[in-house]
Design an enzyme around this catalytic site. Structure first.
Site, PDB file in Angstrom:
ATOM      1  N   ASP A 194      10.173  -1.794  -5.558  1.00 15.75           N
ATOM      2  CA  ASP A 194      11.072  -2.697  -5.927  1.00 15.75           C
ATOM      3  C   ASP A 194      11.951  -3.189  -5.011  1.00 15.75           C
ATOM      4  OD1 ASP A 194      10.153  -2.895  -8.584  1.00 15.75           O
ATOM      5  OD2 ASP A 194      11.356  -1.216  -9.290  1.00 15.75           O
ATOM      6  N   LYS A 217       0.920  -1.281  -0.030  1.00 12.17           N
ATOM      7  CA  LYS A 217       0.082   0.071  -0.018  1.00 12.17           C
ATOM      8  C   LYS A 217       0.903   1.299   0.041  1.00 12.17           C
ATOM      9  CE  LYS A 217      -3.051  -0.110   3.085  1.00 12.17           C
ATOM     10  NZ  LYS A 217      -3.833  -0.225   4.388  1.00 12.17           N
TER      11      LYS A 217
END
Length: 111
Positions: free
Chosen positions: A42, A10
């Site tokens: 990432d 989130k």
């Protein structure tokens, strides 16, 4: 059929981990300043998967720890442009950041 585990990122609001009837909610670490959020997701994924690969343990309890590790690394990522901050951190820096998560969430873990 379907996944055994589900993780929902989130962004600045943390992450959720679902497994059977269990849910783990991990907040994002509140930072005084976010310089560049590019790559934080990432970095979270790399920290999460890297921790699971290191431990070889894909239990719900270990995935909770992996989420905290991934979140800690992502919190470093946003502090400077690109990978600059990630190149500067040490294992001690990561342990300190994980400790901040412990204090924030009352989550107990060892790396």
């Amino acid at each position: 059929m379907g996944p055994k585990y589900l993780i929902i990122k989130k962004g600045e609001h943390g992450a959720l981990l679902f497994h059977e009837d269990k849910v783990f909610v991990a907040p994002a670490l509140p930072l005084e300043e976010v310089f560049d959020p590019t790559g934080a997701g990432d970095t979270f994924a790399g920290g999460f998967i890297g921790y699971l690969a290191k431990t070889g343990d894909i239990t719900f309890e270990n995935m909770k720890t992996a989420i905290i590790v991934g979140s800690a690394l992502a919190s470093f990522c946003v502090e400077k442009f690109g990978t600059t901050r990630l190149k500067e951190i040490t294992k001690e820096d990561i342990n300190k950041r994980v400790q901040q998560f412990r204090e924030l969430t009352n989550y107990q873990t060892e790396l």
